[in-house]
Design an enzyme around this catalytic site. Structure first.
Site, PDB file in Angstrom:
ATOM      1  N   CYS A 245      -8.362  47.951  25.328  1.00  0.00           N
ATOM      2  CA  CYS A 245      -9.333  48.832  25.981  1.00  0.00           C
ATOM      3  C   CYS A 245      -8.744  50.229  26.219  1.00  0.00           C
ATOM      4  O   CYS A 245      -8.520  50.957  25.268  1.00  0.00           O
ATOM      5  CB  CYS A 245      -9.844  48.184  27.258  1.00  0.00           C
ATOM      6  SG  CYS A 245     -11.411  48.874  27.827  1.00  0.00           S
ATOM      7  N   HIS A 330     -12.177  43.165  24.999  1.00  0.00           N
ATOM      8  CA  HIS A 330     -11.297  42.372  25.858  1.00  0.00           C
ATOM      9  C   HIS A 330     -11.105  40.969  25.277  1.00  0.00           C
ATOM     10  O   HIS A 330     -11.991  40.123  25.425  1.00  0.00           O
ATOM     11  CB  HIS A 330     -11.886  42.268  27.271  1.00  0.00           C
ATOM     12  CG  HIS A 330     -11.742  43.517  28.062  1.00  0.00           C
ATOM     13  ND1 HIS A 330     -10.783  43.666  29.041  1.00  0.00           N
ATOM     14  CD2 HIS A 330     -12.414  44.693  28.012  1.00  0.00           C
ATOM     15  CE1 HIS A 330     -10.872  44.880  29.566  1.00  0.00           C
ATOM     16  NE2 HIS A 330     -11.858  45.520  28.954  1.00  0.00           N
ATOM     17  N   GLU A 332      -9.384  38.615  26.369  1.00  0.00           N
ATOM     18  CA  GLU A 332      -9.302  37.601  27.426  1.00  0.00           C
ATOM     19  C   GLU A 332     -10.667  37.233  27.984  1.00  0.00           C
ATOM     20  O   GLU A 332     -10.784  36.300  28.796  1.00  0.00           O
ATOM     21  CB  GLU A 332      -8.398  38.103  28.562  1.00  0.00           C
ATOM     22  CG  GLU A 332      -9.041  39.047  29.552  1.00  0.00           C
ATOM     23  CD  GLU A 332      -9.321  40.448  29.015  1.00  0.00           C
ATOM     24  OE1 GLU A 332     -10.038  41.203  29.677  1.00  0.00           O
ATOM     25  OE2 GLU A 332      -8.817  40.785  27.922  1.00  0.00           O
TER      26      GLU A 332
END
Length: 355
Positions: A245, A330, A332
């Site tokens: 990011c 992202h 995750e």
């Protein structure tokens, strides 16, 4: 109590106040997630922003603090169409409204969030004041004008080095507002993790002899942290690097590329991304208002690895010869799909090969 949202173009939305009683100024953005409001509100990347939730009914499964992405919320406010005060979930510990009060988040409900979203899409993200206090429009305007430029990364980064033991590779995390889920993805793979403040120097980072450096997510404009860009430049040919990011944007600047502010950004858990090298599409979690300028990469030793399937913006890059790569989304998730978590494995493999 009455709630009010005032936009910098003079548009006023009036609804009911929720959360902390108060007034705050921020950048008005929208998020397209249907769930995950606890993660969204505690994601440090939302520092300085008022979040307009597109999904009309928020709070139905309550809050349990298990999915907080930081120790506290940095969001300036939340706007919802309808809020649930009677959540139904066996893990729920409190209602969303109770959570907002605990986290000092000013909120307004009962607004036409579809109209607000369409306005942002047409005119771009804009400054706003959110309030559930009894203030005049003149007072609201004065509050907006008094708000100056802020160093958002400084607000969310750790102020001293933190260490987490592990048995595998040694990873240095440069913290621009790192989410807990990113740290969890590293530690569950056995990594030894050291988290550094965003303004750490090259010598400080290399003093632990890391096997890899992760440039984390975070809020705001990457050009506001040019010190970090300069220090990352020194790391590029020394150690494997993985940017996520804001970290992706900072790595791009360090490699000689450029970034720009998007009209309204990408925020939500349902953004399609194409992995060029795998010839495969993924649904990803995203939260950013800046992007990499494609033209700026043409003469660099950089390959574009991922593109956004909605607007064709760059979602990932890698160096042509060095173990250095980054993604805009992202991997995750939190909230959102974790299908791209293979990128953590790729990074750890690169770090392991340095041993």
């Amino acid at each position: 109590m009455k709630g009010l949202l005032y936009l910098e173009d003079g548009t006023i939305y009036i609804g009911e106040g929720i959360g902390k009683k108060g007034t705050s100024v921020g950048e008005l953005v929208f998020n397209t997630s249907t769930t995950g409001y606890e993660e969204v509100l505690t994601d440090p990347s939302y520092a300085g922003q008022v979040i307009n939730m597109c999904y009309p009914f928020i709070g139905n499964y309550g809050v349990n603090n298990a999915h907080k992405e930081s120790s506290r919320s940095y969001a300036r406010g939340i706007v919802v169409k309808s809020i649930c005060d009677t959540p139904s979930n066996y893990l729920s510990q409190k209602s969303l409204n109770e959570f907002l009060k605990e986290e000092n988040i000013v909120g307004v409900c009962g607004l036409d969030t579809r109209s607000i979203t369409k306005k942002i899409r047409n005119f771009g993200s804009m400054k706003c004041v959110i309030s559930n206090e009894d203030l005049s429009i003149h007072e609201i305007k004065e509050i907006m004008l008094s708000q100056g430029k802020e160093n958002l990364v400084q607000q969310v980064s750790v102020d001293c080095t933190r260490h987490i033991k592990g048995e595998a590779v040694k990873i240095a995390v440069l913290d621009f507002g790192v989410k807990k889920s990113i740290i969890k993805d590293l530690t569950k793979r056995g990594c030894e993790v050291t988290i550094f403040p965003y303004n750490s120097f090259y010598d400080e980072i290399m003093s632990i002899n890391p096997d890899g450096v992760l440039l984390s997510n975070g809020p705001g404009d990457p050009k506001d942290v040019l010190h970090s860009v300069q220090e990352v430049k020194k790391l590029i040919d020394k150690v494997p690097i993985f940017g996520v990011c804001l970290g992706h944007q900072i790595l791009t600047l360090a490699l000689g590329g450029n970034t720009y502010k998007m009209k309204f950004g990408h925020r939500g858990g349902n953004h399609g991304v194409y992995d060029i090298e795998k010839d495969k599409a993924y649904i990803t979690s995203q939260n950013h208002g800046y992007a990499v300028e494609a033209e700026s990469l043409k003469d660099l030793d950089v390959v574009v690895t991922h593109i956004n399937l909605n607007d064709r913006t760059i979602e990932g890059i890698r160096h042509k010869s060095l173990p250095v790569f980054s993604v805009q989304f992202h991997p995750e998730g939190a909230p959102g799909p974790t299908d791209t978590s293979y990128l953590f494995d790729k990074f750890i493999k690169c770090a392991g090969e340095r041993l």
